[in-house]
Design a protein around this motif. Structure first.
Motif, PDB file in Angstrom:
ATOM      1  N   ASP A 159      57.161 -11.480  36.672  1.00 30.83           N
ATOM      2  CA  ASP A 159      56.446 -10.866  35.548  1.00 30.83           C
ATOM      3  C   ASP A 159      55.173 -10.175  36.010  1.00 30.83           C
ATOM      4  O   ASP A 159      54.816  -9.094  35.522  1.00 30.83           O
ATOM      5  CB  ASP A 159      56.098 -11.929  34.506  1.00 30.83           C
ATOM      6  N   LEU A 160      54.472 -10.798  36.947  1.00 28.42           N
ATOM      7  CA  LEU A 160      53.239 -10.216  37.476  1.00 28.42           C
ATOM      8  C   LEU A 160      53.536  -8.915  38.214  1.00 28.42           C
ATOM      9  O   LEU A 160      52.858  -7.894  38.004  1.00 28.42           O
ATOM     10  CB  LEU A 160      52.544 -11.209  38.405  1.00 28.42           C
ATOM     11  N   LEU A 161      54.548  -8.927  39.075  1.00 22.45           N
ATOM     12  CA  LEU A 161      54.901  -7.719  39.819  1.00 22.45           C
ATOM     13  C   LEU A 161      55.325  -6.590  38.875  1.00 22.45           C
ATOM     14  O   LEU A 161      54.912  -5.438  39.052  1.00 22.45           O
ATOM     15  CB  LEU A 161      56.022  -8.024  40.816  1.00 22.45           C
ATOM     16  N   VAL A 162      56.123  -6.906  37.874  1.00 26.49           N
ATOM     17  CA  VAL A 162      56.585  -5.891  36.929  1.00 26.49           C
ATOM     18  C   VAL A 162      55.397  -5.276  36.187  1.00 26.49           C
ATOM     19  O   VAL A 162      55.326  -4.054  36.004  1.00 26.49           O
ATOM     20  CB  VAL A 162      57.599  -6.487  35.935  1.00 26.49           C
ATOM     21  N   TYR A 163      54.448  -6.121  35.769  1.00 26.19           N
ATOM     22  CA  TYR A 163      53.279  -5.586  35.059  1.00 26.19           C
ATOM     23  C   TYR A 163      52.468  -4.657  35.960  1.00 26.19           C
ATOM     24  O   TYR A 163      52.035  -3.583  35.526  1.00 26.19           O
ATOM     25  CB  TYR A 163      52.405  -6.736  34.559  1.00 26.19           C
ATOM     26  N   LEU A 164      52.287  -5.039  37.212  1.00 26.12           N
ATOM     27  CA  LEU A 164      51.572  -4.161  38.150  1.00 26.12           C
ATOM     28  C   LEU A 164      52.318  -2.844  38.341  1.00 26.12           C
ATOM     29  O   LEU A 164      51.714  -1.767  38.344  1.00 26.12           O
ATOM     30  CB  LEU A 164      51.401  -4.869  39.491  1.00 26.12           C
ATOM     31  N   LEU A 172      43.704  -2.909  37.273  1.00 27.12           N
ATOM     32  CA  LEU A 172      43.799  -3.866  36.172  1.00 27.12           C
ATOM     33  C   LEU A 172      42.853  -5.038  36.421  1.00 27.12           C
ATOM     34  O   LEU A 172      42.820  -5.588  37.516  1.00 27.12           O
ATOM     35  CB  LEU A 172      45.229  -4.391  36.043  1.00 27.12           C
ATOM     36  N   SER A 173      42.113  -5.423  35.399  1.00 26.88           N
ATOM     37  CA  SER A 173      41.207  -6.566  35.536  1.00 26.88           C
ATOM     38  C   SER A 173      42.003  -7.862  35.474  1.00 26.88           C
ATOM     39  O   SER A 173      43.141  -7.901  35.000  1.00 26.88           O
ATOM     40  CB  SER A 173      40.159  -6.563  34.421  1.00 26.88           C
ATOM     41  N   GLN A 180      48.385 -10.101  29.521  1.00 23.90           N
ATOM     42  CA  GLN A 180      49.699  -9.476  29.452  1.00 23.90           C
ATOM     43  C   GLN A 180      50.797 -10.300  30.113  1.00 23.90           C
ATOM     44  O   GLN A 180      51.927 -10.340  29.627  1.00 23.90           O
ATOM     45  CB  GLN A 180      49.647  -8.075  30.091  1.00 23.90           C
ATOM     46  N   VAL A 181      50.468 -10.945  31.230  1.00 25.62           N
ATOM     47  CA  VAL A 181      51.491 -11.693  31.967  1.00 25.62           C
ATOM     48  C   VAL A 181      51.649 -13.107  31.428  1.00 25.62           C
ATOM     49  O   VAL A 181      52.757 -13.613  31.303  1.00 25.62           O
ATOM     50  CB  VAL A 181      51.164 -11.719  33.476  1.00 25.62           C
ATOM     51  N   TRP A 182      50.515 -13.737  31.080  1.00 26.53           N
ATOM     52  CA  TRP A 182      50.580 -15.106  30.564  1.00 26.53           C
ATOM     53  C   TRP A 182      50.700 -15.131  29.040  1.00 26.53           C
ATOM     54  O   TRP A 182      51.020 -16.141  28.469  1.00 26.53           O
ATOM     55  CB  TRP A 182      49.377 -15.907  31.026  1.00 26.53           C
ATOM     56  N   GLY A 183      50.403 -14.000  28.407  1.00 23.57           N
ATOM     57  CA  GLY A 183      50.720 -13.851  27.004  1.00 23.57           C
ATOM     58  C   GLY A 183      49.681 -14.324  26.020  1.00 23.57           C
ATOM     59  O   GLY A 183      49.961 -14.491  24.849  1.00 23.57           O
ATOM     60  N   TYR A 184      48.461 -14.584  26.448  1.00 21.65           N
ATOM     61  CA  TYR A 184      47.410 -14.970  25.513  1.00 21.65           C
ATOM     62  C   TYR A 184      46.062 -14.685  26.143  1.00 21.65           C
ATOM     63  O   TYR A 184      45.957 -14.502  27.344  1.00 21.65           O
ATOM     64  CB  TYR A 184      47.503 -16.460  25.146  1.00 21.65           C
ATOM     65  N   ASP A 185      45.038 -14.637  25.297  1.00 17.56           N
ATOM     66  CA  ASP A 185      43.675 -14.441  25.789  1.00 17.56           C
ATOM     67  C   ASP A 185      43.215 -15.725  26.457  1.00 17.56           C
ATOM     68  O   ASP A 185      43.099 -16.764  25.814  1.00 17.56           O
ATOM     69  CB  ASP A 185      42.726 -14.090  24.642  1.00 17.56           C
ATOM     70  N   TYR A 186      42.938 -15.636  27.735  1.00 18.29           N
ATOM     71  CA  TYR A 186      42.590 -16.824  28.520  1.00 18.29           C
ATOM     72  C   TYR A 186      41.082 -17.003  28.515  1.00 18.29           C
ATOM     73  O   TYR A 186      40.348 -16.118  28.905  1.00 18.29           O
ATOM     74  CB  TYR A 186      43.097 -16.639  29.947  1.00 18.29           C
ATOM     75  N   TYR A 187      40.621 -18.164  28.056  1.00 21.36           N
ATOM     76  CA  TYR A 187      39.193 -18.384  27.880  1.00 21.36           C
ATOM     77  C   TYR A 187      38.561 -19.144  29.042  1.00 21.36           C
ATOM     78  O   TYR A 187      37.372 -19.376  29.058  1.00 21.36           O
ATOM     79  CB  TYR A 187      38.944 -19.155  26.575  1.00 21.36           C
ATOM     80  N   GLY A 188      39.359 -19.562  29.995  1.00 15.68           N
ATOM     81  CA  GLY A 188      38.824 -20.348  31.103  1.00 15.68           C
ATOM     82  C   GLY A 188      38.787 -19.558  32.390  1.00 15.68           C
ATOM     83  O   GLY A 188      38.585 -18.349  32.410  1.00 15.68           O
TER      84      GLY A 188
END
Length: 228
Positions: A159-164, A172-173, A180-188
């Protein structure tokens, strides 16, 4: 009405989750062990699965492993009392889309569920491919090839490679990649992105003369098509 399978052996917790989900308009079913969970997955189609790691008969990890042999699409959110990075990484490597560590606020769980249900399942044609130089990905077969060498990736690495590759030559930050890859806003901590970039580089770039995946200091990562 979206259907959600709750795999949780703590009866009070599963009932609370079920009531909250039904109040939000979801159709639900509860499995309190791994064997029942697999049976329900085979008998019915689910829009999302909430999967506890520590369940009897078959562990959540084993349930996830067997599910991903035949189903790459159904979102799976892990529920775990463990706060160890190894458990989280193992679950993500096996194809989980997200995880929530107990104890959690029900509002957070509901937000994660909404985020995953908003993401459309990607429908690809058999011949659809992504290419960067000598690197290609077949989106139908999930085959990754560089210079006639087939590369094996875990679901998360893929999934990471495809997104890149879909955003080749664009920086990409870490936050963009996480969302996009993990599917949610990561707060940590976004260090998990760095870890997975390293995994993918080891497989895609290490044995070849030209590295495609580039680090942009202070910003993030990009995959560069050197033929451009």
């Amino acid at each position: 009405m979206k259907k959600i399978l709750i795999v949780e052996d703590e009866q009070k917790l599963s009932r609370v989750i079920e009531l909250e989900l039904q109040y939000e308009g979801y159709e639900t079913k509860i499995a309190d062990n791994g064997k029942d969970a697999l049976r329900f997955m085979q008998e019915e189609t689910w829009d999302l699965v909430l999967l506890d790691i520590m369940i009897p008969e078959l562990s959540g990890m084993e349930v996830l492993r067997r599910l991903r042999r035949t189903d790459d699409h159904t979102p799976v959110i892990l529920l775990t009392a463990r706060d160890q990075v190894h458990d989280k990484v193992s679950g993500l490597d096996l194809g989980a889309n997200d995880y929530v560590t107990k104890p959690f606020q029900i509002e957070e769980l509901l937000a994660r569920i909404r985020a995953h249900l908003r993401r459309p399942i990607e429908v690809t044609r058999k011949s659809e491919q992504l290419t960067v130089g000598e690197l290609s990905v077949d989106l139908h077969t999930r085959q990754v090839i560089r210079s006639e060498t087939e590369i094996e990736l875990t679901p998360r690495e893929y999934d990471l490679l495809v997104y890149l590759m879909k955003n080749k030559n664009i920086v990409l930050s870490r936050e963009q990649i996480m969302e996009q890859v993990w599917g949610y806003d990561y707060y940590g901590d976004t260090n998990v992105v760095d870890v997975y970039i390293r995994y993918v580089r080891q497989k895609v770039d290490k044995e070849f003369d030209i590295p495609y995946i580039q680090t942009v200091r202070g910003v993030g990562y990009t995959i560069k098509d050197v033929s451009k």
